[in-house]
Design a protein around this motif. Structure first.
Motif, short mmCIF file in Angstrom:
data_model
loop_
_atom_site.label_atom_id
_atom_site.label_comp_id
_atom_site.label_asym_id
_atom_site.label_seq_id
_atom_site.Cartn_x
_atom_site.Cartn_y
_atom_site.Cartn_z
N PRO A 1 -9.34 -13.38 5.33
CA PRO A 1 -9.83 -12.28 4.49
C PRO A 1 -8.73 -11.27 4.12
CG PRO A 1 -11.30 -12.64 6.36
CD PRO A 1 -10.06 -13.44 6.62
N LEU A 2 -7.72 -11.15 4.98
CA LEU A 2 -6.61 -10.22 4.70
C LEU A 2 -5.75 -10.74 3.54
CD1 LEU A 2 -5.54 -9.28 8.33
CD2 LEU A 2 -6.98 -7.98 6.76
N HIS A 3 -5.72 -12.07 3.40
CA HIS A 3 -5.00 -12.69 2.28
C HIS A 3 -5.62 -12.23 0.96
CE1 HIS A 3 -3.18 -16.66 0.55
NE2 HIS A 3 -2.72 -15.59 -0.03
N GLU A 4 -6.96 -12.19 0.93
CA GLU A 4 -7.68 -11.75 -0.28
C GLU A 4 -7.35 -10.28 -0.59
OE1 GLU A 4 -12.19 -11.76 -2.16
OE2 GLU A 4 -11.95 -12.03 -0.01
N VAL A 5 -7.24 -9.46 0.47
CA VAL A 5 -6.88 -8.06 0.30
C VAL A 5 -5.47 -7.95 -0.29
CG1 VAL A 5 -6.36 -5.88 1.50
CG2 VAL A 5 -8.39 -7.19 2.14
N ALA A 6 -4.56 -8.78 0.23
CA ALA A 6 -3.17 -8.78 -0.26
C ALA A 6 -3.12 -9.13 -1.74
CB ALA A 6 -2.32 -9.75 0.56
N ASP A 7 -3.94 -10.12 -2.15
CA ASP A 7 -3.99 -10.51 -3.56
C ASP A 7 -4.51 -9.36 -4.42
OD1 ASP A 7 -2.98 -12.99 -3.07
OD2 ASP A 7 -4.90 -14.04 -3.11
N PHE A 8 -5.51 -8.66 -3.91
CA PHE A 8 -6.08 -7.52 -4.64
C PHE A 8 -5.01 -6.43 -4.82
CE2 PHE A 8 -7.75 -3.20 -4.29
CZ PHE A 8 -8.58 -3.15 -5.39
N ILE A 9 -4.33 -6.11 -3.72
CA ILE A 9 -3.34 -5.02 -3.72
C ILE A 9 -2.14 -5.35 -4.61
CG2 ILE A 9 -1.64 -3.90 -2.19
CD1 ILE A 9 -4.41 -2.65 -2.04
N ALA A 10 -1.77 -6.64 -4.63
CA ALA A 10 -0.59 -7.07 -5.39
C ALA A 10 -0.70 -6.70 -6.88
CB ALA A 10 -0.37 -8.57 -5.23
N GLN A 11 -1.93 -6.67 -7.40
CA GLN A 11 -2.16 -6.30 -8.81
C GLN A 11 -1.68 -4.89 -9.11
OE1 GLN A 11 -6.57 -7.00 -8.21
NE2 GLN A 11 -6.36 -7.62 -10.33
N TYR A 12 -1.59 -4.04 -8.06
CA TYR A 12 -1.27 -2.63 -8.27
C TYR A 12 0.17 -2.28 -7.87
CZ TYR A 12 -6.24 -2.23 -9.09
OH TYR A 12 -7.49 -2.39 -9.60
N ARG A 13 0.90 -3.31 -7.41
CA ARG A 13 2.27 -3.08 -6.92
C ARG A 13 3.12 -2.32 -7.94
NH1 ARG A 13 5.32 -4.84 -2.86
NH2 ARG A 13 3.58 -6.10 -2.14
N GLN A 14 3.04 -2.75 -9.21
CA GLN A 14 3.86 -2.12 -10.26
C GLN A 14 3.63 -0.60 -10.34
OE1 GLN A 14 2.43 -2.66 -14.32
NE2 GLN A 14 0.91 -4.12 -13.59
N PHE A 15 2.41 -0.15 -10.00
CA PHE A 15 2.10 1.28 -10.15
C PHE A 15 2.81 2.14 -9.13
CE2 PHE A 15 -1.29 -0.94 -12.33
CZ PHE A 15 -1.26 -0.29 -13.54
N TRP A 16 2.80 1.68 -7.83
CA TRP A 16 3.51 2.53 -6.87
C TRP A 16 5.01 2.32 -6.98
CZ3 TRP A 16 0.42 -1.29 -4.21
CH2 TRP A 16 1.13 -2.24 -3.50
N GLU A 17 5.44 1.13 -7.47
CA GLU A 17 6.88 0.94 -7.68
C GLU A 17 7.37 1.86 -8.78
OE1 GLU A 17 7.44 -3.30 -7.97
OE2 GLU A 17 7.68 -3.48 -5.80
N GLN A 18 6.56 2.03 -9.83
CA GLN A 18 6.90 2.96 -10.91
C GLN A 18 7.06 4.38 -10.36
OE1 GLN A 18 3.82 2.55 -13.83
NE2 GLN A 18 4.66 0.65 -14.65
N SER A 19 6.12 4.80 -9.51
CA SER A 19 6.22 6.16 -8.96
C SER A 19 7.48 6.29 -8.12
CB SER A 19 5.01 6.51 -8.09
OG SER A 19 3.91 5.72 -8.35
N LEU A 20 7.81 5.24 -7.34
CA LEU A 20 9.02 5.28 -6.51
C LEU A 20 10.26 5.34 -7.39
CD1 LEU A 20 8.22 2.82 -3.58
CD2 LEU A 20 8.29 5.31 -3.53
N ASP A 21 10.24 4.57 -8.52
CA ASP A 21 11.36 4.59 -9.46
C ASP A 21 11.55 5.99 -10.04
OD1 ASP A 21 11.95 1.98 -9.09
OD2 ASP A 21 11.05 1.24 -10.95
N ARG A 22 10.41 6.61 -10.41
CA ARG A 22 10.49 7.97 -10.97
C ARG A 22 11.06 8.94 -9.95
NH1 ARG A 22 5.55 6.88 -13.72
NH2 ARG A 22 4.34 7.73 -12.00
N LEU A 23 10.63 8.80 -8.68
CA LEU A 23 11.12 9.66 -7.61
C LEU A 23 12.62 9.44 -7.44
CD1 LEU A 23 10.38 11.63 -5.29
CD2 LEU A 23 10.08 9.64 -3.81
N ASP A 24 13.01 8.15 -7.50
CA ASP A 24 14.41 7.77 -7.33
C ASP A 24 15.28 8.39 -8.42
OD1 ASP A 24 16.05 6.28 -5.58
OD2 ASP A 24 16.43 4.87 -7.22
N SER A 25 14.83 8.30 -9.68
CA SER A 25 15.65 8.83 -10.77
C SER A 25 15.66 10.36 -10.73
CB SER A 25 15.17 8.31 -12.13
OG SER A 25 13.89 8.79 -12.40
#
Lengths: 116, 116
Positions: free
Chosen positions: B74-98
């Motif tokens: 069941p945790l695998h299914e959660v990981a698949d769900f969360i993976a769809q949103y990875r780009q969003f927190w990576e974008q925020s981290l990129d913005r913080l980085d710049s």
């Protein structure tokens, strides 16, 4: 409640997950968020409050249409939590994979025997 | 309730997450699982039932000590769900980085000016 429990609790509803999926495509008003669901705007507002408390969305107070926006930071924490368990489902997938390979090898062997 | 909602609901409790973390290190009996928590074995049993219903653990019926075991599917299914949103927190981290890079650049510039 701790942040991670609040996030998991907010995600434990298909309508709230559908709202997040819609917001992943861009900002949307409450009216826009109500359209795809067969539930009333007040019911949507209730779900939005849960998502807002969990920090998963923010609602602008400036624009007149008060758009909702996805906030992904709490999902990052979920990803970190889940990553600890990756090895466990990968192990199960590996076991399934080697089982399928054994089956295929047996089939091949069996196939060769019947061909003789 | 759908599987993903049931999984999220089961994960929305720090004691249940601590039980999973313990089981990630190996099988354990209910008595062993009760030890690190300041809650009674019946309370642990209640949490175990929630985890079991969500398919996150299984309890052996064969061995006398009836060990509990982590089930990660069941945790695998959660990981698949969360993976769809990875780009969003990576974008925020990129913005913080710049933003941090801009700050550093300004500091450098300022430092040079004061050195003159």
């Amino acid at each position: 409640m701790d942040q991670l429990s609040t996030t998991f609790s907010a995600l434990a509803d298909p309508t709230r997950r559908a709202i997040l999926a819609r917001l992943a495509q861009g900002e949307a008003s409450v009216a826009e968020l109500s359209q795809p669901f067969s539930i009333s705007p007040p019911a949507v507002t209730k779900h939005l409050k849960v998502l807002q408390k969990a920090g998963l969305i923010t609602q602008s107070r400036q624009a007149q249409w008060r758009p909702c926006k996805l906030e992904a930071a709490p999902l990052h924490e979920v990803a970190d939590f889940i990553a600890q368990y990756r090895q466990f489902w990968e192990q199960s997938l590996d076991r399934l994979d080697s089982y399928l390979q054994t089956l295929q090898a047996q089939e091949k062997k069996h196939g060769k025997k019947s061909a003789k």
